[in-house]
Structure formats: C-alpha cells, structure tokens
Design a protein around this motif. Structure first.
Motif, PDB file in Angstrom:
ATOM      1  N   UNK A  54      29.403  72.673  -8.496  1.00 16.49           N
ATOM      2  CA  UNK A  54      30.670  72.257  -9.099  1.00 16.49           C
ATOM      3  C   UNK A  54      30.612  70.815  -9.601  1.00 16.49           C
ATOM      4  N   UNK A  55      29.822  69.994  -8.918  1.00 14.15           N
ATOM      5  CA  UNK A  55      29.766  68.572  -9.274  1.00 14.15           C
ATOM      6  C   UNK A  55      28.349  68.046  -9.082  1.00 14.15           C
ATOM      7  N   UNK A  56      27.930  67.191 -10.011  1.00  9.43           N
ATOM      8  CA  UNK A  56      26.583  66.624 -10.001  1.00  9.43           C
ATOM      9  C   UNK A  56      26.691  65.116 -10.191  1.00  9.43           C
ATOM     10  N   UNK A  57      25.934  64.375  -9.388  1.00 12.61           N
ATOM     11  CA  UNK A  57      25.784  62.933  -9.588  1.00 12.61           C
ATOM     12  C   UNK A  57      24.335  62.678  -9.990  1.00 12.61           C
ATOM     13  N   UNK A  58      24.154  61.982 -11.081  1.00 11.35           N
ATOM     14  CA  UNK A  58      22.813  61.636 -11.557  1.00 11.35           C
ATOM     15  C   UNK A  58      22.610  60.150 -11.287  1.00 11.35           C
ATOM     16  N   UNK A 115      25.356  58.998   1.208  1.00 12.78           N
ATOM     17  CA  UNK A 115      26.538  59.704   1.716  1.00 12.78           C
ATOM     18  C   UNK A 115      27.776  59.317   0.913  1.00 12.78           C
ATOM     19  N   UNK A 116      27.854  58.062   0.490  1.00 12.37           N
ATOM     20  CA  UNK A 116      28.963  57.619  -0.346  1.00 12.37           C
ATOM     21  C   UNK A 116      28.992  58.335  -1.682  1.00 12.37           C
ATOM     22  N   UNK A 123      35.769  64.027  -4.621  1.00  2.00           N
ATOM     23  CA  UNK A 123      37.007  63.518  -5.196  1.00  2.00           C
ATOM     24  C   UNK A 123      37.463  64.383  -6.364  1.00  2.00           C
ATOM     25  N   UNK A 124      38.775  64.572  -6.527  1.00  5.58           N
ATOM     26  CA  UNK A 124      39.262  65.339  -7.678  1.00  5.58           C
ATOM     27  C   UNK A 124      38.954  64.653  -9.014  1.00  5.58           C
ATOM     28  N   UNK A 142      31.893  49.696  -8.502  1.00  4.50           N
ATOM     29  CA  UNK A 142      31.234  49.980  -7.227  1.00  4.50           C
ATOM     30  C   UNK A 142      31.901  51.127  -6.488  1.00  4.50           C
ATOM     31  N   UNK A 143      31.072  51.937  -5.836  1.00  2.00           N
ATOM     32  CA  UNK A 143      31.586  52.967  -4.938  1.00  2.00           C
ATOM     33  C   UNK A 143      31.679  52.375  -3.542  1.00  2.00           C
TER      34      UNK A 143
END
Length: 173
Positions: A54-58, A115-116, A123-124, A142-143
């Motif tokens: 559903x969600x991808x972080x690159x 993990x962050x 998050x929506x 920044x996260x």
C-alpha cells in the motif's frame, strides 16, 4: 507486506535487520534492496513487489537540489506509474510512494531511524521528500523518530576502542 522500504548501498543492511525485528513483532513490512541500479530492471522490480503493498518509502543517500526527487525515487515512481497505468502489473492500484534522504553529511543511520520511516508509512498523509537523521530547521522536512528504539538484545555488549596506528590496538582487536 503492506509497507515497503526500497534502499540501496550502505543503509540496506540496517533497513533489513530492523525490518526483521519489526516483522517478528507482527508488522506487515518488507525491504527491497537494489543491488544493480542502472540499467534499472523494471520487470524484475515490479515482480518482487507483493500485491498487498500500500505504501513505499524510497531512501536515497543523496540530495538533488532543483529536482523533483532523488534518483532512485524517480526511477521507482516512473517504473510503477508506467507499469500500473499500462495494465501489465499484478498490482491493482498505484501504491503511495514517498522519497527520503538518509546518511547525509556522513550521519549514522540507525534502526531507530528506519523504524521512523516505517511508522511514517502508516500515516494517512506521509511526508514526501523527507530527511531522516538530521534536524532540518530550514525546510522542516525531518521525520521524527524514537531515538531510544533499539533492536539489540539485552545481553549485547558494546565497546569503543581507541588506539594509535602503531600501538598494536588494531592487531589486538
């Protein structure tokens, strides 16, 4: 896996170890480690993505000023968009894709930061074009992450050795 981090290079092992730890706790996550960047193998890349994503972080270890995103992020978005739009894909819809930077200025990349990133994918409206590990007080990209998060077992021992080039410390270790 519903949430996936795509990464290459020095951060891949940290992401993989953290994902194993979180997966053991019931998280539906995954990692794609890119080992050959160019030419970008679109068919192979699309095939390894689960239909449940559903969600991808690159994650990229570079900052490209004046661009729409970092290099790996742009290739992933293009590969997904072209394949999903063309109908030649097992994915029913385009997953949300966000891009971020890590390890800038040789900053350490820790499991807490990984993990962050996985948490941000929950998050929506996850933050796109983020930075992890550096407090960005100019662009505020920044996260946040829990710096106390650790994947090390309680019986892990850490040590820091100091030595000069000729005192035998390197050889003794």
């Amino acid at each position: 896996a519903e949430r996936i981090v795509i990464v290459m290079g020095s951060g891949a092992e940290t992401v993989e170890e953290t994902a194993r730890h979180l997966e053991a706790q019931g998280e539906k996550i995954g990692v794609v480690k890119v080992r050959l960047y160019r030419p970008f193998a679109v068919d192979s890349f699309i095939k390894i993505l689960p239909a449940t994503v559903k969600a991808i972080a690159v994650l990229d270890r570079t900052k490209e000023h004046g661009c729409l995103g970092e290099p790996l992020y742009l290739d992933v978005v293009a590969a997904l968009a072209e394949t999903v739009a063309g109908g030649g894909c097992h994915l029913k819809s385009m997953p949300r894709v966000i891009g971020g930077r890590f390890g800038l200025s040789s900053k350490e990349f820790t499991p807490a930061m990984v993990a962050g990133v996985f948490n941000e994918l929950k998050s929506p409206a996850p933050k796109n074009h983020f930075t992890i590990g550096i407090r960005d007080d100019v662009t505020h990209t920044s996260l946040d992450y829990d710096e106390s998060f650790s994947i090390e077992p309680d019986d892990m021992v850490r040590a820091l050795f100091y030595g000069l080039g000729s005192d035998g410390t390197v050889g003794a270790n």
